[in-house]
Design a protein around this motif. Structure first.
Motif, short mmCIF file in Angstrom:
data_model
loop_
_atom_site.label_atom_id
_atom_site.label_comp_id
_atom_site.label_asym_id
_atom_site.label_seq_id
_atom_site.Cartn_x
_atom_site.Cartn_y
_atom_site.Cartn_z
N GLY A 70 -14.89 7.34 24.67
CA GLY A 70 -14.61 8.77 24.72
C GLY A 70 -13.17 9.11 25.03
N HIS A 157 -16.82 -0.95 38.03
CA HIS A 157 -17.90 -0.06 37.63
C HIS A 157 -19.24 -0.71 37.99
CE1 HIS A 157 -19.11 3.12 34.38
NE2 HIS A 157 -19.92 3.13 35.41
N ALA A 169 -18.59 8.14 38.83
CA ALA A 169 -18.25 9.55 38.59
C ALA A 169 -18.09 10.30 39.90
CB ALA A 169 -19.31 10.21 37.72
N GLU A 170 -18.99 10.03 40.84
CA GLU A 170 -18.91 10.70 42.15
C GLU A 170 -17.70 10.24 42.93
OE1 GLU A 170 -21.49 9.26 40.85
OE2 GLU A 170 -23.10 10.75 40.70
N CYS A 172 -14.85 9.15 41.62
CA CYS A 172 -13.67 9.73 40.98
C CYS A 172 -13.52 11.20 41.37
CB CYS A 172 -13.77 9.59 39.46
SG CYS A 172 -13.58 7.90 38.86
N LYS A 173 -14.63 11.92 41.44
CA LYS A 173 -14.58 13.33 41.82
C LYS A 173 -14.10 13.47 43.27
CE LYS A 173 -17.86 15.82 40.25
NZ LYS A 173 -19.19 16.44 40.00
N ASP A 196 -18.25 6.96 29.23
CA ASP A 196 -17.45 8.08 28.75
C ASP A 196 -16.43 8.40 29.83
OD1 ASP A 196 -16.40 10.67 28.19
OD2 ASP A 196 -18.13 11.12 26.93
N GLN A 198 -14.23 10.60 30.01
CA GLN A 198 -14.09 12.02 30.30
C GLN A 198 -15.12 12.44 31.35
OE1 GLN A 198 -11.49 13.47 28.98
NE2 GLN A 198 -11.07 11.66 27.73
N GLN A 199 -16.35 11.97 31.21
CA GLN A 199 -17.39 12.31 32.17
C GLN A 199 -17.16 11.62 33.51
OE1 GLN A 199 -21.24 11.57 30.46
NE2 GLN A 199 -20.92 12.96 28.75
N LEU A 200 -16.64 10.40 33.47
CA LEU A 200 -16.39 9.68 34.72
C LEU A 200 -15.25 10.31 35.50
CD1 LEU A 200 -16.65 5.94 33.60
CD2 LEU A 200 -18.34 7.26 34.88
N GLY A 201 -14.23 10.79 34.80
CA GLY A 201 -13.10 11.39 35.48
C GLY A 201 -12.11 10.39 36.04
N ARG A 225 -5.33 7.89 31.15
CA ARG A 225 -5.43 9.32 30.87
C ARG A 225 -4.06 9.84 30.50
NH1 ARG A 225 -8.00 13.10 35.45
NH2 ARG A 225 -5.99 14.17 35.37
#
Length: 383
Positions: A70, A157, A169-170, A172-173, A196, A198-201, A225
């Motif tokens: 992605g 991961h 994802a959490e 990264c957020k 993805d 983008q979703q992982l950030g 990115r």
């Protein structure tokens, strides 16, 4: 539903061994190998005439990986392996004295060594958090470990020994809220379940082709990115594979492209790019949902077989929190390393874990029968 007997025709070496160590290195399907050999033959026999084809194959591979995760093709660079890609990021980032890199206490040397090297060079300290089978506890550990000088959280991961899937994802957020960058090592995730970025950030995502993607050895992937590229001041430069991407003039010096592939330079073999594009296409043709379902099913088979023998499972039981890496504590007797070395002599390939357990990591072409054969061999080795 994938039929392993149909698949195994593309993996002829499986008739000569019981191979359940795909977490170390996967097997490239025969049709992909044939196309790699054709690309190698053409490039080595055609001289300069092969250069344009070489650049086209590199672009095709880049587009395939970008599509897989992605990302934009300009965000993707190829290296020799994930270790090299991790080094690119850590060596290029401008850490200041007192800055911290936060990693887990269960990382692969591919991340441990480069981060430790930054510490030895006086560029950054290395701090740690503990990985737990419960993602909420892992997230809490990361939150507690982030301090005022934490500049980057660098994590796997999927943890390589027991197959714990981190709540990336959490994390990264959380890191973004604290102004901290994230580097994610996806060596044990790409090709196993959908990724993805983008979703992982994540800010930097890294992987390789030679494990779950069944691609060529010597092929690593770095995704940066686009708005983070300017944070990296790379240590080595050179002309790239396509004329005009990296330029030089007497007055201005080296002009790098505004793309992650600025890290690529010099001559390399086009066979790995052909192999990358073809391996991704091979798996795409099978279907990513079917691949994940097959791996989930094999994990369940392995866990049930381990439980039937009364052995202790070391991996999380639920797929959403884990992976196709299934580890267990061997029965009383010798440790995991000794068992795996002995089984390898009989062409049964498993892997020891950091805690001297045994890990099996089946891929789509493996069968329930092979899992039983391997576990029976473990039992016999402890007999």
């Amino acid at each position: 539903m994938l039929d392993p007997q149909d698949l195994r025709r593309d993996f002829p070496a499986l008739s000569e061994m019981t191979f359940l160590n795909n977490g170390a290195v996967g097997i490239t399907p025969a049709p992909v190998v044939e196309k790699m050999l054709a690309a190698l033959r053409f490039s080595e026999q055609s001289g300069q005439a092969a250069y344009a084809h070489f650049a086209d194959e590199r672009d095709r591979a880049r587009a395939a990986v970008a599509r897989l995760i992605g990302a934009e093709p300009s965000e993707v660079a190829f290296g020799n392996n994930a270790t090299e890609a991790i080094n690119w990021v850590l060596a290029s980032f401008q850490f200041q004295s007192g800055d911290e890199i936060l990693i887990s206490d269960y990382e692969h040397p591919a991340l441990i060594y480069p981060s430790s090297w930054q510490r030895q060079q006086g560029k950054a300290r290395v701090t740690h958090f503990s990985v737990d089978a419960d993602p909420a506890l892992t997230l809490a550990a990361v939150e507690a470990a982030i301090g005022p000088r934490t500049r980057m959280v660098a994590i796997s991961h999927v943890e390589r020994h027991n197959g714990v899937r981190l709540p990336v994802a959490e994390i990264c957020k959380l890191a973004a809220r604290r102004g901290v960058l994230t580097l994610v090592d996806g060596a044990q995730s790409l090709g196993m379940f959908p990724v993805d970025v983008q979703q992982l950030g994540s800010d930097f995502y890294i992987g390789n082709l030679h494990k779950w993607l069944c691609g060529p050895n010597g092929t690593g992937v770095l995704q940066v990115r686009s708005d983070r590229l300017g944070l990296l001041r790379q240590q080595h430069v050179g002309p790239s594979g396509r004329w005009g991407e990296t330029t030089w003039d007497l007055a201005g010096g080296v002009n790098l492209p505004d793309a992650a592939y600025r890290f690529e330079y010099g001559t390399s073999t086009p066979a790995r790019y052909t192999g990358t594009a073809e391996a991704v296409a091979y798996l795409e043709n099978l279907g990513w949902e079917a691949i994940e379902a097959r791996l989930r099913g094999l994990k369940q088979v392995a866990q049930q077989a381990i439980a039937e023998r009364g052995w202790r499972l070391l991996s999380p039981p639920d797929w959403e929190d884990s992976s196709a890496l299934v580890a267990f504590a061997p029965p009383d007797g010798r440790g995991g390393r000794q068992i795996c070395e002995e089984l390898a002599e009989s062409k049964i390939y498993l892997s020891p874990t950091q805690d001297d357990g045994v890990r099996l990591s089946p891929h789509i072409y493996n069968t329930a029968e092979e899992i039983e054969i391997a576990l029976d061999a473990v039992a016999a080795a402890n007999g």
